[in-house]
Design an enzyme around this catalytic site. Structure first.
Site, PDB file in Angstrom:
ATOM      1  N   GLY A  38      69.094  55.859  12.772  1.00 24.24           N
ATOM      2  CA  GLY A  38      68.112  56.600  12.003  1.00 24.24           C
ATOM      3  C   GLY A  38      66.880  55.789  11.677  1.00 24.24           C
ATOM      4  N   ASN A  39      65.857  56.484  11.251  1.00 22.22           N
ATOM      5  CA  ASN A  39      64.646  55.852  10.734  1.00 22.22           C
ATOM      6  C   ASN A  39      64.532  56.182   9.260  1.00 22.22           C
ATOM      7  OD1 ASN A  39      63.368  54.459  12.783  1.00 22.22           O
ATOM      8  ND2 ASN A  39      62.403  56.283  13.614  1.00 22.22           N
ATOM      9  N   ARG A  40      64.015  55.257   8.486  1.00 25.65           N
ATOM     10  CA  ARG A  40      63.776  55.526   7.073  1.00 25.65           C
ATOM     11  C   ARG A  40      62.497  56.340   6.937  1.00 25.65           C
ATOM     12  NH1 ARG A  40      65.548  50.044   3.894  1.00 25.65           N
ATOM     13  NH2 ARG A  40      65.301  51.399   2.094  1.00 25.65           N
ATOM     14  N   ALA A 105      58.525  59.684  11.696  1.00 24.39           N
ATOM     15  CA  ALA A 105      59.001  58.366  12.119  1.00 24.39           C
ATOM     16  C   ALA A 105      59.995  58.598  13.244  1.00 24.39           C
ATOM     17  CB  ALA A 105      59.656  57.639  10.949  1.00 24.39           C
ATOM     18  N   ALA A 107      62.305  57.938  16.392  1.00 25.14           N
ATOM     19  CA  ALA A 107      63.053  56.792  16.925  1.00 25.14           C
ATOM     20  C   ALA A 107      62.516  56.421  18.298  1.00 25.14           C
ATOM     21  CB  ALA A 107      64.537  57.137  17.025  1.00 25.14           C
TER      22      ALA A 107
END
Lengths: 230, 230
Positions: A38-40, A105, A107
């Site tokens: 995941g991305n924050r 955001a 990935a």
């Protein structure tokens, strides 16, 4: 009456007749039914831009990764999970859009294979995860003819403006909004943000403020640079 | 009066004087300031168990991964992000606990190194991610002397009961609650759940119900099997 007085300055018709496509939130790349890469990203910046554009009369389509945010009033929202799904949803919604604002955001990488069953660990051993690159949504949109006015975002931990300027040129964007992440008072987990906004022959600083205010200021900068008739 | 009538059956003193330590939610293993390896877990099952135990008089400590849930009334909550942080928080809170219920979806693996700056991709190339195993919270708690009554959870996509029985024996648990994940109406993203609860000389099925009901039924099964004086 109080609510109207407070809301009034945000409403307007500056964006009436314009179609805006926005991506927001993270993408999640599944390794198996339980694990993902995941991305924050809370999605708040993109949702604030979508809300501000709709409040000013734009016809807004929001392609959103997994977030826990309510859909802003008047916004058409398309939910996706992976970068590949976001890429497909964006290209599908693209025809007729005047502006594309990519705040998501996304990935950069995904696992080469997604396992249908949960990966079992072996006692004492590690794991080498084989990742491949995802499609580049921004670059693919910018390569289309005709193309919308393309605005990218750059979330960086270091050398923010240098990376942003490089990304503006390399991906053939019209504008890029850069912010520093990994600090306490700014970026993905915060209600506030500050942006360095760059275009090919100039730039502007959007000072630290709540994300709704930052979103309106960014939209002003975009509107001033749209070609006539767009 | 209506609220009291509805709430009454959930309240009680069956767990008065007992200390219960619960883990809930996912853990996130950071690759860099932006990217992480995550587990799918809403935390709802663990929060329901914490709420039900506190409502029945238990002194509840909840070690929670990143979730978007409110802390149940009367529950002491400790927030963590990674499996290593959860491991440390659990061992720190362990002395004096009568029951340990591990509902968290703890990442088995973490990146060997966490990068302080955002990893930049190279054009056209993939990425091999080197992962190492995280500490085993359940097994480490079960190995302590004296130890609490240890209840594990098993979220599996296949052969649910076989994997759960194997985990019960291998990790020296007192009880394990198994549920199937990856189906639409059950598991991490749902308000409902069903459990197969196993112990060394028996087992019971907790039928599909809302998670609050499933939590109360699980606590009944645990309470009936606690040693005298615990």
């Amino acid at each position: 009456a109080i609510a109207q007085a407070v809301l009034a300055p945000m409403q307007g018709t500056a964006w009436a007749g314009r179609r805006v496509l926005i991506t927001a939130g993270p993408t999640y790349e599944d390794l198996d039914p339980v694990r993902y890469l995941g991305n924050r990203s809370s999605g708040r910046m993109g949702y604030a831009v979508a809300a501000a554009a709709a409040a000013q009369g734009a016809e807004v389509t929001l392609v959103s990764g997994p977030v826990t945010l309510a859909t802003p009033p008047g916004v058409r929202r398309i939910d996706v999970r992976s970068a590949e799904a976001m890429h497909a949803a964006v290209l599908d919604a693209l025809p007729g859009q005047h502006v594309f604002i990519a705040t998501a955001a996304v990935a950069d990488f995904r696992p080469r294979e997604r396992q249908a069953s949960k990966i079992k660990k072996q006692a004492g051993s590690g794991l080498a995860l084989d990742l491949v690159q995802n499609p580049d949504i921004l670059a693919d949109v910018a390569a289309r003819q005709p193309r919308p006015f393309v605005v990218g975002f750059a979330a960086e931990t270091d050398d923010v403006e240098r990376y942003a300027r490089d990304k503006l040129v390399r991906k053939k964007l019209d504008m890029i909004a850069a912010n520093r992440v990994g600090t306490d008072d700014c970026g993905f987990d915060s209600d506030r943000n500050a942006l360095a906004v760059l275009w090919h022959d100039g730039g502007a600083q959007v000072d630290m403020a709540d994300k709704a205010t930052v979103a309106r200021r960014l939209l002003e900068l975009i509107l001033a640079r749209l070609p006539d008739g767009a």
